[in-house]
Design a protein around this motif. Structure first.
Motif, mmCIF file in Angstrom:
data_model
loop_
_atom_site.group_PDB
_atom_site.id
_atom_site.type_symbol
_atom_site.label_atom_id
_atom_site.label_comp_id
_atom_site.label_asym_id
_atom_site.label_seq_id
_atom_site.Cartn_x
_atom_site.Cartn_y
_atom_site.Cartn_z
ATOM 1 N N MET A 40 0.848 -1.191 0.000
ATOM 2 C CA MET A 40 0.000 0.000 0.000
ATOM 3 C C MET A 40 0.886 1.244 0.000
ATOM 4 S SD MET A 40 -3.004 1.073 2.698
ATOM 5 C CE MET A 40 -4.061 -0.279 2.231
ATOM 6 N N LYS A 41 0.560 2.215 -0.845
ATOM 7 C CA LYS A 41 1.371 3.406 -0.967
ATOM 8 C C LYS A 41 1.204 4.299 0.259
ATOM 9 C CE LYS A 41 1.158 3.433 -6.013
ATOM 10 N NZ LYS A 41 0.751 4.192 -7.204
ATOM 11 N N GLN A 42 2.253 5.097 0.537
ATOM 12 C CA GLN A 42 2.244 5.982 1.703
ATOM 13 C C GLN A 42 1.091 6.984 1.637
ATOM 14 O OE1 GLN A 42 4.145 5.814 4.455
ATOM 15 N NE2 GLN A 42 4.978 3.926 3.575
ATOM 16 N N LYS A 43 0.762 7.430 0.423
ATOM 17 C CA LYS A 43 -0.336 8.383 0.271
ATOM 18 C C LYS A 43 -1.661 7.752 0.696
ATOM 19 C CE LYS A 43 -2.533 11.419 -3.134
ATOM 20 N NZ LYS A 43 -2.536 11.868 -4.545
ATOM 21 N N GLN A 44 -1.877 6.500 0.330
ATOM 22 C CA GLN A 44 -3.107 5.808 0.707
ATOM 23 C C GLN A 44 -3.173 5.592 2.217
ATOM 24 O OE1 GLN A 44 -2.308 2.486 -2.010
ATOM 25 N NE2 GLN A 44 -4.163 2.992 -3.126
ATOM 26 N N PHE A 76 -1.737 7.471 4.494
ATOM 27 C CA PHE A 76 -2.007 8.782 5.091
ATOM 28 C C PHE A 76 -3.495 9.126 5.004
ATOM 29 C CE2 PHE A 76 -2.708 13.323 4.374
ATOM 30 C CZ PHE A 76 -2.222 13.846 5.567
ATOM 31 N N LEU A 77 -4.108 8.847 3.851
ATOM 32 C CA LEU A 77 -5.526 9.159 3.673
ATOM 33 C C LEU A 77 -6.400 8.349 4.620
ATOM 34 C CD1 LEU A 77 -5.801 9.476 -0.226
ATOM 35 C CD2 LEU A 77 -6.003 11.305 1.475
ATOM 36 N N LEU A 78 -6.047 7.102 4.888
ATOM 37 C CA LEU A 78 -6.804 6.284 5.842
ATOM 38 C C LEU A 78 -6.723 6.881 7.246
ATOM 39 C CD1 LEU A 78 -5.924 2.639 4.713
ATOM 40 C CD2 LEU A 78 -8.156 3.754 4.587
ATOM 41 N N HIS A 79 -5.525 7.271 7.638
ATOM 42 C CA HIS A 79 -5.360 7.889 8.966
ATOM 43 C C HIS A 79 -6.098 9.215 9.044
ATOM 44 C CE1 HIS A 79 -2.070 5.393 10.865
ATOM 45 N NE2 HIS A 79 -2.118 4.900 9.642
ATOM 46 N N PHE A 80 -5.937 10.023 8.018
ATOM 47 C CA PHE A 80 -6.596 11.327 7.998
ATOM 48 C C PHE A 80 -8.112 11.177 8.060
ATOM 49 C CE2 PHE A 80 -8.582 14.825 5.644
ATOM 50 C CZ PHE A 80 -8.093 15.913 6.344
ATOM 51 N N SER A 81 -8.650 10.201 7.335
ATOM 52 C CA SER A 81 -10.102 9.975 7.306
ATOM 53 C C SER A 81 -10.614 9.578 8.674
ATOM 54 C CB SER A 81 -10.445 8.886 6.289
ATOM 55 O OG SER A 81 -10.071 9.276 4.985
ATOM 56 N N TYR A 82 -9.865 8.733 9.368
ATOM 57 C CA TYR A 82 -10.307 8.307 10.700
ATOM 58 C C TYR A 82 -10.393 9.491 11.655
ATOM 59 C CZ TYR A 82 -10.289 6.397 15.380
ATOM 60 O OH TYR A 82 -10.600 6.128 16.691
ATOM 61 N N TRP A 83 -9.337 10.324 11.666
ATOM 62 C CA TRP A 83 -9.347 11.452 12.599
ATOM 63 C C TRP A 83 -10.361 12.515 12.193
ATOM 64 C CZ3 TRP A 83 -7.765 10.301 17.019
ATOM 65 C CH2 TRP A 83 -6.697 9.414 17.203
ATOM 66 N N LEU A 84 -10.603 12.663 10.926
ATOM 67 C CA LEU A 84 -11.641 13.596 10.485
ATOM 68 C C LEU A 84 -13.008 13.119 10.970
ATOM 69 C CD1 LEU A 84 -12.397 16.085 8.807
ATOM 70 C CD2 LEU A 84 -12.612 14.586 6.815
ATOM 71 N N ILE A 85 -13.281 11.823 10.825
ATOM 72 C CA ILE A 85 -14.553 11.261 11.301
ATOM 73 C C ILE A 85 -14.655 11.404 12.816
ATOM 74 C CG2 ILE A 85 -15.851 9.103 11.571
ATOM 75 C CD1 ILE A 85 -14.705 8.256 8.838
#
Length: 338
Positions: A1-5, A7-16
């Motif tokens: 899995m790419k680093q960008k993907q 990061f987006l998973l982590h960012f999405s969790y904290w945004l939620i």
């Protein structure tokens, strides 16, 4: 899995997580995003990444489920430690209030925070697992490709000495007979070696170049055959620039000349590529006086390479009869050849 993907998973969790906190405030009738919301966010953040970077890599083991349970409760412990330090020690000293009522026991505090920390520890562990799985899978695929490449290189290096050995035997026979065909044979062999030395280093060559090898080889062999007209060759190529692994077809022709009977019978070779399906057919008669136990080296080599290069995309039928040898090969070329 790419680093960008990742990061987006982590960012999405904290945004939620943050959006959910605001929604909870609205539902329960409170107007502001209070200090305690910030403190629990900090505790979740710290607990999440302590578990992500330290605990999950150490305790995640599907074969030992009890370790995962232990890791989960250690993760909860760290969350409780962070939250207690912030809300029950730091806040009273700085702002004069705490979250839990004074006198709350550690047992109750720990038990109550299992609820608040479970989702964070669960998501943290799963995100680590996804990253671990996809990283491990990417490394596994890379290793397979590297092994394939190394194996193909090893197999291809087996072809060249075998080819030289056969050709030198033929030239030796011409020289021994003081034939005037010996010098042209040496020249043709030098041409073949120049091509093979250069192109064996490549992963693929054009189909017309592979067939060119075969035609040069046949031209070399014709010099020692009394009746070269018995060599029947039919070629129908519509996609000459389509890619193929070098020296994939040549060993079959080598084998035919090494063990064939050319006194009266010769052989039949047909090559076509209708609808980008390569059809290679070779029928030769055996020389009953020649019994070479090492004759299968080139054929076995091709079989291994076909399995690596064209899994489930080729059909190879070989009939090894008492007096005949028939090869019927079909290869469905991959889409990258379009």
């Amino acid at each position: 899995m790419k680093q960008k993907q990742i990061f987006l998973l982590h960012f999405s969790y904290w945004l939620i997580f943050i959006v959910n906190a605001f929604i909870s405030k609205m539902v329960y009738g409170k107007d502001s995003f209070g200090v305690l919301n910030v403190t629990i966010l900090i505790a979740n953040f710290l607990g999440f990444y302590v578990n992500y970077f330290l605990l999950a890599p150490r305790f995640f083991n599907p074969k030992k489920f009890y370790l995962m349970i232990i890791g989960f409760f250690i993760g909860v412990f760290f969350f409780v430690l962070f939250r207690y330090s912030i809300e029950e020690m730091l806040l009273p000293s700085l702002m004069g209030f705490r979250n839990y009522a004074e006198g709350t026991t550690l047992g109750f505090y720990f038990y109550d925070n299992i609820y608040y920390s479970s989702l964070t520890i669960f998501v943290s562990t799963n995100l680590w697992f996804f990253q671990y799985y996809f990283t491990a899978e990417a490394e596994r695929i890379k290793l397979i490709e590297e092994n394939k490449h190394a194996q193909l290189q090893a197999l291809k290096t087996q072809i060249n000495p075998h080819f030289i050995f056969n050709s030198l035997n033929n030239i030796y026979s011409l020289v021994y007979q003081n034939s005037d065909k010996a010098l042209p044979a040496i020249e043709k062999l030098s041409e073949l070696l120049r091509y093979s030395t250069k192109d064996l280093e490549k992963d693929v060559i054009s189909l017309d170049k592979e067939i060119g090898y075969i035609e040069s080889l046949i031209g070399l062999e014709k010099l020692r055959i009394k009746n070269p007209e018995m060599l029947v060759i039919e070629k129908n190529i519509s996609y000459p620039k389509i890619n193929i692994s070098p020296m994939l077809l040549v060993p079959f022709v080598e084998n035919a000349f090494k063990h064939g009977d050319f006194r009266e019978k010769g052989f039949v070779l047909k090559v076509s590529d209708d609808n980008k399906v390569l059809h290679f057919y070779l029928h030769n008669y055996k020389n009953q006086k020649t019994k070479d136990k090492a004759s299968g080296i080139g054929i076995d080599n091709v079989k291994k390479r076909l399995e690596i290069l064209y899994p489930k995309k080729h059909e190879l039928y070989i009939k090894d009869l008492e007096s005949e040898f028939i090869v019927d090969l079909r290869i469905i070329f991959p889409y990258e050849n379009d």
